[in-house]
Design a protein around this motif. Structure first.
Motif, PDB file in Angstrom:
ATOM      1  N   PRO A  11       4.310  -2.452   9.963  1.00  0.00           N
ATOM      2  CA  PRO A  11       5.421  -1.845   9.223  1.00  0.00           C
ATOM      3  C   PRO A  11       4.960  -1.448   7.833  1.00  0.00           C
ATOM      4  O   PRO A  11       4.042  -2.046   7.273  1.00  0.00           O
ATOM      5  N   SER A  12       5.608  -0.435   7.267  1.00  0.00           N
ATOM      6  CA  SER A  12       5.164   0.076   5.975  1.00  0.00           C
ATOM      7  C   SER A  12       5.256  -0.979   4.874  1.00  0.00           C
ATOM      8  O   SER A  12       4.488  -0.932   3.916  1.00  0.00           O
ATOM      9  N   SER A  13       6.165  -1.936   5.019  1.00  0.00           N
ATOM     10  CA  SER A  13       6.280  -2.973   3.989  1.00  0.00           C
ATOM     11  C   SER A  13       4.994  -3.773   3.858  1.00  0.00           C
ATOM     12  O   SER A  13       4.690  -4.309   2.785  1.00  0.00           O
ATOM     13  N   ASP A  14       4.191  -3.852   4.930  1.00  0.00           N
ATOM     14  CA  ASP A  14       2.935  -4.584   4.853  1.00  0.00           C
ATOM     15  C   ASP A  14       1.956  -3.934   3.898  1.00  0.00           C
ATOM     16  O   ASP A  14       1.103  -4.613   3.315  1.00  0.00           O
ATOM     17  N   ALA A  15       2.052  -2.615   3.721  1.00  0.00           N
ATOM     18  CA  ALA A  15       1.153  -1.937   2.795  1.00  0.00           C
ATOM     19  C   ALA A  15       1.308  -2.512   1.393  1.00  0.00           C
ATOM     20  O   ALA A  15       0.323  -2.688   0.662  1.00  0.00           O
ATOM     21  N   TYR A  16       2.536  -2.817   1.005  1.00  0.00           N
ATOM     22  CA  TYR A  16       2.765  -3.362  -0.325  1.00  0.00           C
ATOM     23  C   TYR A  16       2.327  -4.821  -0.406  1.00  0.00           C
ATOM     24  O   TYR A  16       1.908  -5.289  -1.471  1.00  0.00           O
ATOM     25  N   ARG A  17       2.383  -5.531   0.717  1.00  0.00           N
ATOM     26  CA  ARG A  17       1.854  -6.897   0.734  1.00  0.00           C
ATOM     27  C   ARG A  17       0.337  -6.870   0.544  1.00  0.00           C
ATOM     28  O   ARG A  17      -0.222  -7.678  -0.185  1.00  0.00           O
ATOM     29  N   PHE A  18      -0.313  -5.921   1.225  1.00  0.00           N
ATOM     30  CA  PHE A  18      -1.759  -5.795   1.064  1.00  0.00           C
ATOM     31  C   PHE A  18      -2.111  -5.422  -0.374  1.00  0.00           C
ATOM     32  O   PHE A  18      -3.078  -5.928  -0.940  1.00  0.00           O
ATOM     33  N   ALA A  34     -13.922  -8.024  -2.989  1.00  0.00           N
ATOM     34  CA  ALA A  34     -12.828  -7.365  -3.708  1.00  0.00           C
ATOM     35  C   ALA A  34     -12.745  -5.894  -3.311  1.00  0.00           C
ATOM     36  O   ALA A  34     -11.653  -5.346  -3.142  1.00  0.00           O
ATOM     37  N   GLY A  35     -13.889  -5.246  -3.150  1.00  0.00           N
ATOM     38  CA  GLY A  35     -13.896  -3.854  -2.697  1.00  0.00           C
ATOM     39  C   GLY A  35     -13.238  -3.702  -1.342  1.00  0.00           C
ATOM     40  O   GLY A  35     -12.462  -2.765  -1.118  1.00  0.00           O
ATOM     41  N   GLU A  36     -13.502  -4.645  -0.436  1.00  0.00           N
ATOM     42  CA  GLU A  36     -12.883  -4.584   0.890  1.00  0.00           C
ATOM     43  C   GLU A  36     -11.369  -4.761   0.802  1.00  0.00           C
ATOM     44  O   GLU A  36     -10.611  -4.102   1.517  1.00  0.00           O
ATOM     45  N   ALA A  37     -10.935  -5.667  -0.076  1.00  0.00           N
ATOM     46  CA  ALA A  37      -9.488  -5.871  -0.250  1.00  0.00           C
ATOM     47  C   ALA A  37      -8.821  -4.595  -0.763  1.00  0.00           C
ATOM     48  O   ALA A  37      -7.762  -4.194  -0.280  1.00  0.00           O
ATOM     49  N   TRP A  38      -9.464  -3.954  -1.742  1.00  0.00           N
ATOM     50  CA  TRP A  38      -8.868  -2.751  -2.330  1.00  0.00           C
ATOM     51  C   TRP A  38      -8.874  -1.578  -1.353  1.00  0.00           C
ATOM     52  O   TRP A  38      -7.900  -0.823  -1.269  1.00  0.00           O
ATOM     53  N   VAL A  39      -9.946  -1.411  -0.598  1.00  0.00           N
ATOM     54  CA  VAL A  39      -9.989  -0.267   0.317  1.00  0.00           C
ATOM     55  C   VAL A  39      -9.009  -0.472   1.469  1.00  0.00           C
ATOM     56  O   VAL A  39      -8.404   0.489   1.963  1.00  0.00           O
ATOM     57  N   GLY A  40      -8.807  -1.718   1.892  1.00  0.00           N
ATOM     58  CA  GLY A  40      -7.795  -1.986   2.912  1.00  0.00           C
ATOM     59  C   GLY A  40      -6.408  -1.613   2.432  1.00  0.00           C
ATOM     60  O   GLY A  40      -5.640  -0.949   3.140  1.00  0.00           O
ATOM     61  N   ALA A  41      -6.093  -2.010   1.197  1.00  0.00           N
ATOM     62  CA  ALA A  41      -4.796  -1.658   0.618  1.00  0.00           C
ATOM     63  C   ALA A  41      -4.661  -0.148   0.480  1.00  0.00           C
ATOM     64  O   ALA A  41      -3.605   0.432   0.755  1.00  0.00           O
ATOM     65  N   ALA A  42      -5.748   0.517   0.054  1.00  0.00           N
ATOM     66  CA  ALA A  42      -5.706   1.963  -0.169  1.00  0.00           C
ATOM     67  C   ALA A  42      -5.401   2.720   1.113  1.00  0.00           C
ATOM     68  O   ALA A  42      -4.575   3.649   1.130  1.00  0.00           O
ATOM     69  N   ILE A  43      -6.066   2.354   2.202  1.00  0.00           N
ATOM     70  CA  ILE A  43      -5.841   3.062   3.467  1.00  0.00           C
ATOM     71  C   ILE A  43      -4.431   2.808   3.975  1.00  0.00           C
ATOM     72  O   ILE A  43      -3.756   3.717   4.462  1.00  0.00           O
ATOM     73  N   ASN A  44      -3.951   1.575   3.842  1.00  0.00           N
ATOM     74  CA  ASN A  44      -2.572   1.283   4.232  1.00  0.00           C
ATOM     75  C   ASN A  44      -1.580   2.131   3.449  1.00  0.00           C
ATOM     76  O   ASN A  44      -0.641   2.696   4.009  1.00  0.00           O
ATOM     77  N   LEU A  45      -1.779   2.236   2.160  1.00  0.00           N
ATOM     78  CA  LEU A  45      -0.871   3.008   1.317  1.00  0.00           C
ATOM     79  C   LEU A  45      -0.921   4.497   1.662  1.00  0.00           C
ATOM     80  O   LEU A  45       0.106   5.177   1.661  1.00  0.00           O
ATOM     81  N   SER A  46      -2.100   5.004   1.962  1.00  0.00           N
ATOM     82  CA  SER A  46      -2.207   6.426   2.296  1.00  0.00           C
ATOM     83  C   SER A  46      -1.510   6.737   3.612  1.00  0.00           C
ATOM     84  O   SER A  46      -0.936   7.820   3.772  1.00  0.00           O
ATOM     85  N   VAL A  47      -1.537   5.795   4.564  1.00  0.00           N
ATOM     86  CA  VAL A  47      -0.869   6.002   5.853  1.00  0.00           C
ATOM     87  C   VAL A  47       0.619   6.221   5.668  1.00  0.00           C
ATOM     88  O   VAL A  47       1.226   7.049   6.349  1.00  0.00           O
ATOM     89  N   ILE A  48       1.228   5.512   4.710  1.00  0.00           N
ATOM     90  CA  ILE A  48       2.676   5.645   4.512  1.00  0.00           C
ATOM     91  C   ILE A  48       3.014   6.692   3.444  1.00  0.00           C
ATOM     92  O   ILE A  48       4.160   6.830   3.049  1.00  0.00           O
ATOM     93  N   GLY A  49       1.991   7.420   2.974  1.00  0.00           N
ATOM     94  CA  GLY A  49       2.250   8.528   2.070  1.00  0.00           C
ATOM     95  C   GLY A  49       2.332   8.177   0.597  1.00  0.00           C
ATOM     96  O   GLY A  49       2.713   9.033  -0.209  1.00  0.00           O
ATOM     97  N   GLN A  50       1.948   6.959   0.222  1.00  0.00           N
ATOM     98  CA  GLN A  50       1.979   6.557  -1.183  1.00  0.00           C
ATOM     99  C   GLN A  50       0.640   6.904  -1.833  1.00  0.00           C
ATOM    100  O   GLN A  50      -0.204   6.045  -2.094  1.00  0.00           O
ATOM    101  N   LEU A  51       0.432   8.205  -2.090  1.00  0.00           N
ATOM    102  CA  LEU A  51      -0.889   8.688  -2.480  1.00  0.00           C
ATOM    103  C   LEU A  51      -1.281   8.272  -3.892  1.00  0.00           C
ATOM    104  O   LEU A  51      -2.464   8.055  -4.173  1.00  0.00           O
ATOM    105  N   GLY A  52      -0.315   8.160  -4.788  1.00  0.00           N
ATOM    106  CA  GLY A  52      -0.645   7.735  -6.148  1.00  0.00           C
ATOM    107  C   GLY A  52      -1.193   6.318  -6.173  1.00  0.00           C
ATOM    108  O   GLY A  52      -2.242   6.045  -6.785  1.00  0.00           O
TER     109      GLY A  52
END
Length: 232
Positions: A11-18, A34-52
């Protein structure tokens, strides 16, 4: 995190948890983790359209990987940043970065990943002849691999390139084969994009495939709801 979204959907709410986990926890990790944590969050956010927010997370990932002297992972994060964010905001800059990564990496898989995105963006921005040459080179390389995801991408990426250049008749069989292989591999977010590409290609050429288009749109809708992606 990003593998979970790609394969099974969240669910998209998980992107914000990540994102929260990366923001709060990355400082206590080694730079590589830390890089892996950030890139995981980034890809999740891009999937739901939160590009900023995705852009900020990608840049954090690149910075962490560079501090860890993991240039291969930094290049991989840049490829994803170009594909998921920068291509929507500054295509010319994305094209430059993708070409730089392709020219500088020693890893063949990474090189052809960068070149695949480069070709599609280049075609969209008028460089059709060079894009076709590069796209067909990428296709030939990927068919020689044993990686089911890469083989699936070989078909769908060349199909998308053909769609971009108006070659819809040539694109459809490639997209269909790629869709079949991505279904088998369970790559949900990529499958979503290609279902939409196939529907667009058949509608653009006025092909009478109403039942197939409707079935694909229903499948795309189901995937989009499962992974929280925006469905245009």
């Amino acid at each position: 995190a990003w593998r979970t979204v790609c394969a099974r959907g969240n669910p998209s709410s998980d992107a914000y948890r990540f994102l929260s986990a990366a923001s709060n926890g990355a400082g206590g990790l080694s730079n590589g983790l830390a890089g892996e944590a950030w890139v995981g969050a980034a890809i999740n956010l891009s999937v739901i359209g939160q590009l900023g927010a995705a852009e900020t997370a990608f840049k954090q990932a690149v910075e962490c990987y560079e501090k860890a002297d993991r240039s291969h992972d930094a290049a991989w994060a840049r490829i994803n940043y170009c594909a998921h964010v920068l291509s929507h905001r500054d295509a010319e800059q994305a094209i430059r970065i993708l070409k730089e990564v392709a020219d500088s990496t020693c890893d063949a898989k990474q090189k052809y990943l960068a070149l695949s995105d480069y070709a599609i963006l280049l075609a969209t921005n008028g460089g059709v002849e060079e894009a076709m040459k590069v796209g067909e080179e990428v296709f030939a390389y990927r068919l020689q691999t044993s990686d089911p995801t890469l083989v699936g991408r070989a078909y769908v990426d060349l199909g998308e390139l053909y769609c971009t250049t108006g070659r819809f008749d040539a694109a459809r069989p490639l997209l269909m084969e790629g869709i079949r292989r991505l279904r088998d591999a369970g790559i949900q977010n990529m499958l979503l994009d290609q279902l939409i590409n196939y529907v667009k290609s058949s509608m653009a050429n006025h092909v009478e495939e109403c039942e197939r288009r409707e079935a694909m749109l229903e499948e795309a809708k189901s995937i989009a709801e499962r992974i929280g992606a925006r469905l245009k």
